[in-house]
Write an enzyme that holds these catalytic residues in place. Structure first.
Site, PDB file in Angstrom:
ATOM      1  N   CYS A 184       0.708  -1.271   0.040  1.00  0.00           N
ATOM      2  CA  CYS A 184       0.009  -0.210   0.049  1.00  0.00           C
ATOM      3  C   CYS A 184       0.710   1.158  -0.107  1.00  0.00           C
ATOM      4  O   CYS A 184       0.188   2.450  -0.074  1.00  0.00           O
ATOM      5  CB  CYS A 184      -0.944  -0.004   1.221  1.00  0.00           C
ATOM      6  N   HIS A 325      -2.481   8.295   6.080  1.00  0.00           N
ATOM      7  CA  HIS A 325      -2.800   7.047   5.479  1.00  0.00           C
ATOM      8  C   HIS A 325      -4.114   6.324   5.928  1.00  0.00           C
ATOM      9  O   HIS A 325      -4.874   5.706   5.297  1.00  0.00           O
ATOM     10  CB  HIS A 325      -1.782   6.050   5.792  1.00  0.00           C
ATOM     11  N   GLU A 336      -1.097   5.485  13.787  1.00  0.00           N
ATOM     12  CA  GLU A 336      -0.674   6.591  12.855  1.00  0.00           C
ATOM     13  C   GLU A 336      -0.980   7.829  13.652  1.00  0.00           C
ATOM     14  O   GLU A 336      -0.256   8.884  13.976  1.00  0.00           O
ATOM     15  CB  GLU A 336      -1.275   6.660  11.829  1.00  0.00           C
ATOM     16  N   LYS A 354      -9.566   8.388   2.596  1.00  0.00           N
ATOM     17  CA  LYS A 354      -9.927   6.985   2.272  1.00  0.00           C
ATOM     18  C   LYS A 354     -11.645   6.693   2.647  1.00  0.00           C
ATOM     19  O   LYS A 354     -12.367   5.989   2.290  1.00  0.00           O
ATOM     20  CB  LYS A 354      -9.233   5.786   3.119  1.00  0.00           C
ATOM     21  N   HIS A 359      -9.748   2.270   0.221  1.00  0.00           N
ATOM     22  CA  HIS A 359      -8.146   1.930   0.014  1.00  0.00           C
ATOM     23  C   HIS A 359      -7.675   1.636  -1.172  1.00  0.00           C
ATOM     24  O   HIS A 359      -8.246   0.300  -1.285  1.00  0.00           O
ATOM     25  CB  HIS A 359      -7.958   1.013   1.222  1.00  0.00           C
ATOM     26  N   PHE A 418       2.100  -3.375   4.258  1.00  0.00           N
ATOM     27  CA  PHE A 418       2.518  -4.651   4.758  1.00  0.00           C
ATOM     28  C   PHE A 418       3.960  -4.732   4.779  1.00  0.00           C
ATOM     29  O   PHE A 418       4.446  -4.301   3.681  1.00  0.00           O
ATOM     30  CB  PHE A 418       1.595  -5.623   3.977  1.00  0.00           C
TER      31      PHE A 418
END
Length: 432
Positions: A184, A325, A336, A354, A359, A418
Site C-alpha cells: 500500500c 494513511h 498513525e 479514504k 483504500h 504490509f
C-alpha cells in the site's frame, strides 16, 4: 540537489474519471463506495468496495450522478477495439488514462529524441489482479492439454511493471522505467523514485504514480481472511470506510490510479509550465515489527515523518495539512494518530480521504499525494467522510464531514504498507 515541481495531475478514482470532477466530488463530501458489482459477493463477510464507475456497468452512472464522460471507457483510453481492450487488465488501463490526463495537464508530450530520453516513468502497483491467476489455473486443470488454453497474454496481464511499460510505450518515455511493488506504499514509493531520478540528473521529467485493480473474488476473500475489511456496513456501504471513527471495523477495497508529472524546475521554467506545488522532502522507514500490523505506538511512521521534515528543512509547526494513511482499521488508525500527535501541534489539520474513496492499495499513496498537492494549489483541505465520533484519545482536527478553505503552505502525505514499510511525502507552495 535539483528542485522538483509538479506540473500535471491525472486521476481515475471511485468518485469518477478525471481530476477536476474527482476533486469537486471529494470536497463536496461525496463517496465512491457501494456494493460490489464485479462479482457475486453475497456469501462473503465483506460485500462493499469502491469501484471505478465504468460505462459497461448498467446504472452506475445514474446511481452516482455521473455523466457519460465521467465514466471509464477502456476502449477509448486504449484506442482499441472492445476485444483488444479486454486483453488489457484494468490496472494498466487506469494507469494509461491517468497518465494521459496528467501529461495533457502538464502540456508535455516528448517529441524529440532528447525529450524522449530524458523523460521516464515510475508507476507502483501493490498486487496484480488475482482473477487472471485463478482463470489460468482453471484452464490448466480443465483437461490433460489444458495448458494450451491459457492465454498467451497471461504473463503480460499479470506483471505489475506493465503499467509503467504501457505508459512508457504509449508516450515514448525512454528514460528510467520503474515499478515499486511495496504493497500500500507502492504509489508513494514510485513518486519518491521519480523525485530521486530528477534530483540526481537521471531524468528531467518523470511520469509517476500508482495503479490498482484488485477487487476480485480471491482478493476480497484474502483480505477478509486477514480480518482487514469492513463487514459491519454491508447494508449501508457508503458508511463503511470511516477513518478515525470509533465504529471503524476495517478498510474498504478500492481501485483506480493517480499519476502526476514531475519536472526539474529549470526544465519547467524554460517552457513556462504551470506549477501545482514543489517537492519539499521525502521520509522512508521500516517498522521491522510484523508482516501486517504496525508498531502500536506508531514509531515507524513517526520516523518517516521526521525524516521528511529534516529532508525539507522544515519544522513540524510548518505543516498545515496531513493527508493521513488512515485506512479505517482499529490498529492502523490508532498507531498513525499516535505518531502524528507526538510530532505535530493539535492545530495541524489532518484528514483521511479514504472515507470517500476507500483504500486503493498500491494506488493509494499516489492518489492521496495528488489530493495533497491539490489542497496546496487550491487552498482547501478535503474532509474526512463518515467521521461521526473519534476515539477519545484522537485529539487532532480531522476536518470531519466538510472541506476547509485554508491557505496551506506545507503539506504531508503518509503511506504505509504490509511488511512495515513507511513513506511520507512533503510538498510546499511553489515560490520562484
Amino acid at each position: 540537489m535539483k528542485r522538483v515541481v509538479v506540473t500535471g495531475v491525472g486521476l481515475v478514482t471511485p468518485l469518477c474519471v478525471g481530476r477536476e470532477r474527482t476533486w469537486s466530488r471529494l470536497l463536496a463530501g461525496e463517496t465512491g463506495l457501494g456494493r460490489i458489482r464485479g462479482f457475486d459477493a453475497s456469501r462473503l463477510p465483506s460485500r462493499v468496495a469502491a469501484e471505478v464507475p465504468k460505462a459497461d456497468e448498467i446504472g452506475v452512472g445514474e446511481d452516482r450522478g455521473l455523466a457519460e464522460d465521467e465514466l471509464f471507457h477502456a476502449g477509448e483510453v486504449l484506442g482499441t477495439t472492445v476485444e483488444e481492450a479486454r486483453k488489457t487488465p484494468n490496472f494498466i488501463s487506469y494507469a494509461l488514462a491517468a497518465a494521459r490526463e496528467a501529461l495533457a495537464d502538464a502540456n508535455w508530450e516528448p517529441r524529440t529524441e532528447e525529450q524522449c530520453q530524458s523523460s521516464g516513468v515510475s508507476i507502483g502497483v501493490g498486487m496484480t489482479s488475482l482473477a487472471y491467476v485463478v482463470d489460468a489455473a482453471k484452464q490448466i486443470d480443465s483437461s490433460p492439454a489444458g495448458y494450451r488454453r491459457v492465454s498467451p497474454y497471461f504473463i503480460p496481464r499479470a506483471l505489475p511493471n506493465l503499467a509503467a511499460g504501457h505508459v512508457s510505450i504509449k508516450h515514448k518515455l525512454q528514460g528510467p522505467s520503474l515499478c515499486p511493488t511495496t504493497a500500500c506504499a507502492a504509489g508513494a514509493h514510485a513518486i519518491g523514485d521519480g523525485i530521486r531520478m530528477i534530483q540526481t540528473g537521471s531524468a528531467k521529467v518523470m511520469v509517476v504514480g500508482g495503479s490498482e485493480a484488485a477487487i476480485d473474488e480471491l482478493g476480497v476473500v484474502g483480505f477478509s481472511r486477514l480480518r482487514a475489511l469492513s463487514s459491519s456496513f454491508n447494508d449501508d456501504p457508503q458508511k463503511a470506510s470511516r477513518p478515525f471513527d470509533v465504529r471503524r471495523d476495517g478498510f474498504v477495497m478500492g481501485e483506480g490510479s493517480g499519476v502526476m508529472v514531475l519536472e526539474e524546475l529549470e526544465h519547467a521554467k524554460k517552457r513556462s509550465a504551470r506549477v501545482y506545488a514543489e517537492v519539499a522532502g521525502i521520509g522512508m522507514s521500516s517498522d521491522a515489527h510484523h508482516i501486517t500490523s504496525p508498531v502500536p505506538d506508531g514509531s515507524g511512521a513517526l520516523r518517516a515523518m521526521r525524516i521528511a521534515l529534516e529532508n525539507a528543512n522544515c519544522q513540524a509547526s510548518d505543516i498545515g495539512y496531513i493527508n493521513a494513511h488512515a485506512t479505517s482499521t482499529p490498529l492502523g488508525d490508532r498507531a498513525e494518530n499516535s505518531a502524528i500527535q507526538q510530532l505535530f501541534p493539535q492545530t495541524t489539520l489532518v484528514s483521511s480521504t479514504k472515507g470517500a474513496i476507500g483504500h486503493l492499495l498500491g494506488a493509494a499513496g499516489a492518489v492521496e499525494a495528488a489530493f495533497t498537492i491539490l489542497a496546496i494549489s487550491n487552498g482547501v483541505v478535503p474532509p474526512t467522510v463518515n467521521l461521526e465520533e473519534p476515539d477519545e484519545e484522537f485529539l487532532m482536527d480531522y476536518v470531519a464531514h466538510k472541506s476547509r478553505p485554508t491557505i496551506v503552505q506545507h503539506a504531508m502525505s503518509n503511506s504505509f504498507g504490509f511488511g512495515g514499510t513507511n513513506v511520507s511525502l512533503l510538498f510546499r507552495q511553489f515560490v520562484r
